[in-house]
Design a protein around this motif. Structure first.
Motif, PDB file in Angstrom:
ATOM      1  N   LYS A  49     -12.356   5.855   9.523  1.00 19.92           N
ATOM      2  CA  LYS A  49     -12.687   5.133  10.757  1.00 19.92           C
ATOM      3  C   LYS A  49     -13.634   3.962  10.507  1.00 19.92           C
ATOM      4  O   LYS A  49     -14.357   3.518  11.395  1.00 19.92           O
ATOM      5  N   ASP A  50     -13.603   3.460   9.271  1.00 29.53           N
ATOM      6  CA  ASP A  50     -14.389   2.284   8.914  1.00 29.53           C
ATOM      7  C   ASP A  50     -13.442   1.078   8.968  1.00 29.53           C
ATOM      8  O   ASP A  50     -13.020   0.525   7.953  1.00 29.53           O
ATOM      9  N   TYR A  51     -13.082   0.675  10.191  1.00 32.46           N
ATOM     10  CA  TYR A  51     -12.054  -0.340  10.397  1.00 32.46           C
ATOM     11  C   TYR A  51     -12.484  -1.723   9.924  1.00 32.46           C
ATOM     12  O   TYR A  51     -11.653  -2.532   9.512  1.00 32.46           O
ATOM     13  N   ASN A  52     -13.786  -1.991   9.967  1.00 36.12           N
ATOM     14  CA  ASN A  52     -14.275  -3.273   9.471  1.00 36.12           C
ATOM     15  C   ASN A  52     -14.038  -3.421   7.968  1.00 36.12           C
ATOM     16  O   ASN A  52     -13.704  -4.511   7.488  1.00 36.12           O
ATOM     17  N   ARG A  53     -14.217  -2.315   7.247  1.00 28.77           N
ATOM     18  CA  ARG A  53     -13.966  -2.384   5.804  1.00 28.77           C
ATOM     19  C   ARG A  53     -12.467  -2.479   5.523  1.00 28.77           C
ATOM     20  O   ARG A  53     -12.048  -3.142   4.565  1.00 28.77           O
ATOM     21  N   THR A  54     -11.662  -1.822   6.332  1.00 23.10           N
ATOM     22  CA  THR A  54     -10.207  -1.951   6.180  1.00 23.10           C
ATOM     23  C   THR A  54      -9.798  -3.416   6.305  1.00 23.10           C
ATOM     24  O   THR A  54      -9.052  -3.939   5.473  1.00 23.10           O
ATOM     25  N   LEU A  55     -10.304  -4.081   7.338  1.00 27.59           N
ATOM     26  CA  LEU A  55      -9.977  -5.495   7.547  1.00 27.59           C
ATOM     27  C   LEU A  55     -10.490  -6.364   6.406  1.00 27.59           C
ATOM     28  O   LEU A  55      -9.832  -7.340   6.007  1.00 27.59           O
ATOM     29  N   GLY A  56     -11.652  -6.010   5.868  1.00 28.10           N
ATOM     30  CA  GLY A  56     -12.203  -6.752   4.738  1.00 28.10           C
ATOM     31  C   GLY A  56     -11.339  -6.622   3.498  1.00 28.10           C
ATOM     32  O   GLY A  56     -11.110  -7.594   2.770  1.00 28.10           O
ATOM     33  N   LYS A  57     -10.849  -5.391   3.230  1.00 27.00           N
ATOM     34  CA  LYS A  57      -9.957  -5.172   2.085  1.00 27.00           C
ATOM     35  C   LYS A  57      -8.688  -6.009   2.233  1.00 27.00           C
ATOM     36  O   LYS A  57      -8.207  -6.622   1.275  1.00 27.00           O
ATOM     37  N   LEU A  58      -8.141  -6.013   3.446  1.00 23.86           N
ATOM     38  CA  LEU A  58      -6.864  -6.683   3.674  1.00 23.86           C
ATOM     39  C   LEU A  58      -6.977  -8.203   3.607  1.00 23.86           C
ATOM     40  O   LEU A  58      -6.030  -8.879   3.195  1.00 23.86           O
ATOM     41  N   VAL A  59      -8.136  -8.759   3.984  1.00 21.33           N
ATOM     42  CA  VAL A  59      -8.283 -10.215   3.962  1.00 21.33           C
ATOM     43  C   VAL A  59      -8.246 -10.733   2.524  1.00 21.33           C
ATOM     44  O   VAL A  59      -7.924 -11.915   2.279  1.00 21.33           O
ATOM     45  N   THR A  60      -8.535  -9.868   1.560  1.00 22.18           N
ATOM     46  CA  THR A  60      -8.483 -10.255   0.143  1.00 22.18           C
ATOM     47  C   THR A  60      -7.097 -10.742  -0.247  1.00 22.18           C
ATOM     48  O   THR A  60      -6.946 -11.597  -1.125  1.00 22.18           O
ATOM     49  N   TYR A  61      -6.067 -10.194   0.397  1.00 19.98           N
ATOM     50  CA  TYR A  61      -4.699 -10.600   0.064  1.00 19.98           C
ATOM     51  C   TYR A  61      -4.408 -12.050   0.431  1.00 19.98           C
ATOM     52  O   TYR A  61      -3.365 -12.587   0.057  1.00 19.98           O
ATOM     53  N   ASN A  62      -5.333 -12.695   1.157  1.00 22.26           N
ATOM     54  CA  ASN A  62      -5.175 -14.120   1.463  1.00 22.26           C
ATOM     55  C   ASN A  62      -5.555 -15.007   0.281  1.00 22.26           C
ATOM     56  O   ASN A  62      -5.268 -16.204   0.289  1.00 22.26           O
ATOM     57  N   ALA A  63      -6.195 -14.413  -0.729  1.00 21.26           N
ATOM     58  CA  ALA A  63      -6.614 -15.184  -1.899  1.00 21.26           C
ATOM     59  C   ALA A  63      -5.384 -15.675  -2.678  1.00 21.26           C
ATOM     60  O   ALA A  63      -4.390 -14.943  -2.803  1.00 21.26           O
ATOM     61  N   PRO A  64      -5.415 -16.891  -3.198  1.00 14.95           N
ATOM     62  CA  PRO A  64      -4.256 -17.453  -3.926  1.00 14.95           C
ATOM     63  C   PRO A  64      -3.771 -16.591  -5.093  1.00 14.95           C
ATOM     64  O   PRO A  64      -2.584 -16.596  -5.412  1.00 14.95           O
ATOM     65  N   VAL A  65      -4.667 -15.820  -5.699  1.00 20.17           N
ATOM     66  CA  VAL A  65      -4.293 -14.990  -6.847  1.00 20.17           C
ATOM     67  C   VAL A  65      -3.283 -13.903  -6.466  1.00 20.17           C
ATOM     68  O   VAL A  65      -2.583 -13.361  -7.314  1.00 20.17           O
ATOM     69  N   PHE A  66      -3.186 -13.602  -5.168  1.00 13.35           N
ATOM     70  CA  PHE A  66      -2.263 -12.571  -4.693  1.00 13.35           C
ATOM     71  C   PHE A  66      -0.990 -13.159  -4.073  1.00 13.35           C
ATOM     72  O   PHE A  66      -0.311 -12.483  -3.302  1.00 13.35           O
ATOM     73  N   ASP A  67      -0.659 -14.393  -4.425  1.00 11.34           N
ATOM     74  CA  ASP A  67       0.508 -15.019  -3.806  1.00 11.34           C
ATOM     75  C   ASP A  67       1.826 -14.349  -4.196  1.00 11.34           C
ATOM     76  O   ASP A  67       2.868 -14.602  -3.586  1.00 11.34           O
TER      77      ASP A  67
END
Length: 462
Positions: free
Chosen positions: A229-247
């Motif tokens: 139930k730590d939804y803020n950390r879930t969103l933080g983990k997922l925003v990492t996929y916006n990094a160019p290295v994960f294209d």
């Protein structure tokens, strides 16, 4: 001195190949039907792919295997790869007692969800065999599926140890390092399965960011935080996929989990926006992908040509398919198949350098068959990945449909409650962290050492 040593090794390999070719010609002259002698000579000379179709033919008719043929089969599987044998019937492979054949059988049984038979085959693999570390990983997965978590964790830990020991012998083995990381991940996944989310949270962090496994670990960490139930950390983990290295990463479930997290925080407009963006981004291309798969069906040669054109020219029929092909090009299994294709081509060149003979005429046919088979394997793998992507997209659209309906219901309920919305979006007080995590400021750029450690600070409006 070093150069002389290298020259001696190369000369030794070259002479071995020449002698074995000569031996194969003699075996063919003695008895044109002596397929066993021909296979043994070709394998001894390193003509593995030339011997491959002959070995498959031999397995079809043999009752059992002699010691020389067991040795030849063992070497063939190790050099040409598992996938060349996975398509063979069980009855062919059951004729062999070699550890390599047992591993192939275990993979086939695992794929068919015959887990008891999988374990029985894995038990027969020698601890000194090169596949033993990979067998331990498969065993750990089977035990975890069976709900034997304690035994699964012990097996995964043993797998880590054995992989590390082999890595000391073969320090440049990418596959062994990958296997070790998957075994480490196996422990975290097992604890997650047991719903021990605090423990699994720490175990996921044991996978180094340099690992080939880490991009998928990041998503599993996000789910782990969601169940905590730590939804803020879930969103933080997922925003990492916006990094160019994960294209190169394709996982539509990332957007579903993002929308679900907003929903849990009662941030309904954010959930709705995420859902709308998903439909806008994927709907048209998903329909196009479905039509493409229906059009070409099991035309495996077409899928091989598809990725060949992509790698040469960067072309793909749609934006979505370009992402999929980029993802496949980064895939470890695909790269292994591609490397094997290059080895077959190199072996074909060796054969072309030989003088004209009955053996050369025969082997030119078998190496052509091996090349064709490898292209079909690659095409089949690409088609399978695209089918899997379509299934993921279909399930993601189902999830987003649920989220859309839920957002409408909750917004309606909130409207009738006459409750004023908070104007404050968040603050540092809404962030949770463990002993392996600390604060720093995100400045809008993705730095390598920060990837995977972002966390949102949104206030729940529930």
């Amino acid at each position: 001195m070093f150069r002389i040593f290298i020259f001696t090794v190369i000369l030794s390999i070259s002479m071995q190949g020449f002698c074995s070719w000569d031996g194969a010609e003699k075996a063919l002259k003695r008895n044109v039907r002596d397929i066993k002698g021909l296979i043994s000579e070709l394998v001894s000379g390193g003509y593995y792919y030339s011997a491959l179709p002959l070995m498959k033919e031999y397995l079809a008719g043999a009752r059992d295997l002699s010691a020389p043929m067991e040795k030849a089969l063992n070497l063939l599987i190790q050099h040409v790869g598992i996938k060349q044998f996975e398509s063979l019937p069980y009855s062919y492979l059951n004729k062999s007692n070699s550890s390599s054949a047992r591993y192939v059988l275990a993979k086939k049984y695992f794929r068919d969800q015959k887990y008891a038979k999988t374990l029985r085959m894995l038990q027969g693999i020698s601890p000194s065999h090169p596949y033993y570390a990979y067998a331990l990983h498969m065993k750990g997965v089977v035990l975890s599926i069976a709900g034997q978590e304690a035994e699964a964790v012990n097996t995964f830990r043993n797998c880590e140890r054995v992989s590390e020991e082999w890595l000391e012998k073969y320090s440049n083995s990418r596959k062994l390092q990958l296997n070790k990381d998957y075994c480490t991940l196996g422990v975290a996944r097992t604890r997650f399965q047991e719903r021990k989310f605090t423990e699994s949270d720490l175990l996921f962090l044991d996978i180094p960011k340099s690992s080939m496994v880490w991009p998928e670990v990041l998503f599993e960490e996000a789910w782990n935080s969601y169940y905590k139930k730590d939804y803020n950390r879930t969103l933080g983990k997922l925003v990492t996929y916006n990094a160019p290295v994960f294209d190169h990463v394709f996982n539509p479930e990332i957007e579903v989990l993002k929308a679900l997290s907003y929903l849990k925080l009662c941030l309904y407009q954010d959930a709705k926006n995420t859902s709308n963006d998903f439909y806008s981004k994927y709907m048209k291309d998903t329909r196009s992908l479905r039509s493409y798969l229906r059009r070409y069906r099991r035309n495996l040669s077409h899928y091989y040509e598809l990725i060949s054109v992509y790698e040469k020219k960067g072309y793909a029929p749609s934006r979505l398919m370009k992402v999929l092909l980029r993802s496949i090009a980064h895939d470890d299994v695909y790269n292994e198949l591609w490397n094997q294709f290059k080895l077959i081509s190199a072996e074909n060149d060796r054969i072309n350098s030989q003088g004209y003979s009955r053996l050369k005429r025969l082997v030119k046919g078998t190496i052509s068959e091996a090349l064709s088979s490898q292209k079909k394997l690659m095409g089949g793998y690409i088609r399978g990945k695209m089918l899997a992507a379509y299934v993921k997209l279909y399930k993601a659209f189902e999830g987003m449909s649920y989220i859309k309906l839920e957002v409408l219901a909750q917004k309606k309920a909130k409207l009738y409650s006459f409750k004023e919305e908070s104007k404050k979006r968040g603050g540092v007080q809404y962030i949770k962290r463990n002993e392996k995590q600390y604060f720093w400021t995100f400045n809008g750029e993705f730095w390598a050492d920060e990837l995977g450690d972002y966390v949102f600070a949104l206030k729940s409006e529930c």
